[in-house]
Design an enzyme around this catalytic site. Structure first.
Site, PDB file in Angstrom:
ATOM      1  CE1 TYR A  21      -6.376  15.952   1.864  1.00  0.00           C
ATOM      2  CE2 TYR A  21      -4.153  15.405   2.568  1.00  0.00           C
ATOM      3  CZ  TYR A  21      -5.256  16.230   2.622  1.00  0.00           C
ATOM      4  OH  TYR A  21      -5.236  17.318   3.439  1.00  0.00           O
TER       5      TYR A  21
ATOM      6  CE  LYS B 205     -21.794  20.269  -0.879  1.00  0.00           C
ATOM      7  NZ  LYS B 205     -22.442  21.345  -0.114  1.00  0.00           N
TER       8      LYS B 205
ATOM      9  CG  ASP C 263     -22.762  22.803   3.161  1.00  0.00           C
ATOM     10  OD1 ASP C 263     -23.060  21.677   3.623  1.00  0.00           O
ATOM     11  OD2 ASP C 263     -23.451  23.368   2.280  1.00  0.00           O
TER      12      ASP C 263
ATOM     13  CG  ASP D  74      -6.474  18.962   5.996  1.00  0.00           C
ATOM     14  OD1 ASP D  74      -5.717  18.932   6.983  1.00  0.00           O
ATOM     15  OD2 ASP D  74      -6.330  19.764   5.049  1.00  0.00           O
TER      16      ASP D  74
ATOM     17  CG  ASP E 217      -6.320  22.852  10.790  1.00  0.00           C
ATOM     18  OD1 ASP E 217      -5.852  21.793  11.250  1.00  0.00           O
ATOM     19  OD2 ASP E 217      -5.626  23.707  10.189  1.00  0.00           O
TER      20      ASP E 217
HETATM   21  C1  IPM Z   1      -2.559  17.538   8.499  1.00  0.00           C
HETATM   22  C2  IPM Z   1      -1.773  18.367   7.524  1.00  0.00           C
HETATM   23  C3  IPM Z   1      -1.376  17.487   6.351  1.00  0.00           C
HETATM   24  C4  IPM Z   1      -2.649  17.035   5.671  1.00  0.00           C
HETATM   25  C5  IPM Z   1      -0.401  18.121   5.354  1.00  0.00           C
HETATM   26  C6  IPM Z   1       0.842  18.634   6.047  1.00  0.00           C
HETATM   27  C7  IPM Z   1      -0.037  17.167   4.262  1.00  0.00           C
HETATM   28  O1  IPM Z   1      -2.504  19.494   7.127  1.00  0.00           O
HETATM   29  O2  IPM Z   1      -1.994  16.555   9.007  1.00  0.00           O
HETATM   30  O3  IPM Z   1      -3.706  17.867   8.761  1.00  0.00           O
HETATM   31  O4  IPM Z   1      -3.199  17.749   4.821  1.00  0.00           O
HETATM   32  O5  IPM Z   1      -3.106  15.943   5.989  1.00  0.00           O
HETATM   33 MG    MG Z   2      -4.320  19.727   8.171  1.00  0.00          MG
END
Ligand code: IPM
Ligand code: MG
Length: 376
Positions: free
Chosen positions: A135, A197, A229, A253, A257
């Site tokens: 990042y 990884k 993975d 990240d 999710d």
């Molecule tokens: C998160 C989001 C952010 C990230 C984006 C909006 C930059 O997906 O907070 O998880 O990738 O960190």
């Molecule tokens: Mg995110």
């Protein structure tokens, strides 16, 4: 106590209004100040993270953040896109430790896309490193195959990188969090799964080595290593084997999710991003959802629960945090649901009604709404 309120884009303003309302009935003394961030800040000031907003965030004891982003900014140069606001806040405030709990509320076991028995009682804490990795790696950019002529780049690159201190500090955070969780449950030191990884990437072999070294300070905590993975697979196969998961910025990240969705709705999950003094930025795990913005249907609970995390981690008000969390559970038990967590037999409510119901629960009043039970 000063709280910076940064609602941002899309549903950000709607969900933030409910969190601020909830904070307002707690009988605590604090000052709040709002500022623009993300796309709305770009529209007003030509930058997604204007200086005034950054200074407000720096001066505050904690930041409550909504969400940023809208497709309409996709054509902007990267530095002006709404997402740069949250990345800039993380970097400038040194918010390196991102806590993303994935908790399956008993009342929502059936909202998960996994079988109820796989997720009932699920309680995972993902700790994502937030200021390093690909990042923020240098060098990055685009270049043509022939001497750097633009436009028409032939190649683009980002660099994955971690330093020893960056890995050490996040590893300490993870081991301490595992210990704390385990003691809360009356158990031993708990378990940390470090996701890497290392079979392919030098950066993550280094990550694995450093985490293993730091672990020597925490003999009571179990450490296991898992390839990313496989971790993605285990999360949907048998998520309850995981306790604390620590990983880098990029993998975190993605996995956070995935873990969020196991719980039925990303609309329920708060998150905290902390610096080394426990000053933090608190935000829902979900995004700005421009498709439902302005409709009054977004779920405000993740933001309300983020304000509870803020009270606990940065403002030293654990009782107030407990009260908010209990009020949210009471509202769910009463059967109220926004669209994202709605199921047959529950009562569909909008953003504002959900906020009002949490306020009612906090004030010891009956939880009622004006909405009729929806049949379809
Ligand atoms: C998160 C989001 C952010 C990230 C984006 C909006 C930059 O997906 O907070 O998880 O990738 O960190
Ligand atoms: Mg995110």
């Amino acid at each position: 106590m000063k709280i910076a309120i940064l609602p941002g884009d899309g549903i950000g303003t709607e969900i933030m209004a409910e969190a601020v309302k909830v904070l307002g009935v707690l009988d605590l003394k604090f000052e709040t100040e709002s500022a623009l961030v993300g796309g709305v800040a770009y529209d007003a000031h030509g930058h997604p993270l204007p200086e005034g907003t950054l200074n407000l965030a720096k001066a505050a004891d904690a930041v409550l953040f909504g969400a940023v982003g809208d497709w309409k900014y996709d054509k902007l140069e990267r530095q002006f896109r709404p997402e740069q606001a949250i990345l800039g806040l993380r970097k400038h405030l040194g918010l390196f430790a991102n806590f993303r709990p994935a908790i399956c509320y008993e009342q929502l076991t059936h909202a998960s896309s996994l079988k109820p028995e796989l997720v009932a009682g699920l309680d995972i804490l993902i700790i994502r490193e937030l200021t390093g990795d690909i990042y923020f790696g240098q060098p990055r950019g685009r270049r043509t195959a022939v001497d750097g002529h633009f436009p028409g780049a032939e190649e683009a690159f980002d660099t994955m990188r971690y330093s020893r201190p960056e890995i050490e500090r996040i590893a300490h955070v993870a081991f301490q969090a595992a210990r704390k969780r385990a003691s809360g449950k009356g158990g031993q030191g708990g378990k940390v799964t470090s996701v890497d990884k290392a079979n392919v990437l030098e950066t993550f072999q280094f990550w694995k080595d450093v985490v293993t070294e730091v672990h020597k300070d925490y003999p009571d905590v179990t450490l296991e290593h898992m390839y990313v993975d496989n971790a993605a697979m285990q999360l949907v196969k048998a998520p309850k084997q995981l306790d604390v998961v620590v990983t880098g910025n990029m993998f975190g990240d993605i996995l956070s999710d995935e873990a969020a969705m196991l719980t039925g709705s990303i609309g329920m999950l708060p998150s905290a991003s902390l610096d080394k003094h426990n000053k933090g930025l608190y935000e829902p795990s979900h995004g700005s959802a421009p498709d439902i913005a302005g409709k009054g249907v977004a779920n405000p609970l993740a933001t309300i629960l983020s304000s509870a995390m803020m009270l606990r981690y940065s403002l030293n008000q654990p009782e107030a945090a407990d009260r908010i969390e209990s009020a949210v559970k009471a509202v769910l038990s009463a059967g109220l649901r926004t669209g994202d967590i709605w199921s047959e037999g529950t009562q569909r409510v909008g953003t504002r009604e959900m906020g009002d119901a949490v306020v009612a629960a906090l004030s010891g009043k009956a939880i009622t709404t004006t909405t009729k039970i929806t049949k379809s």
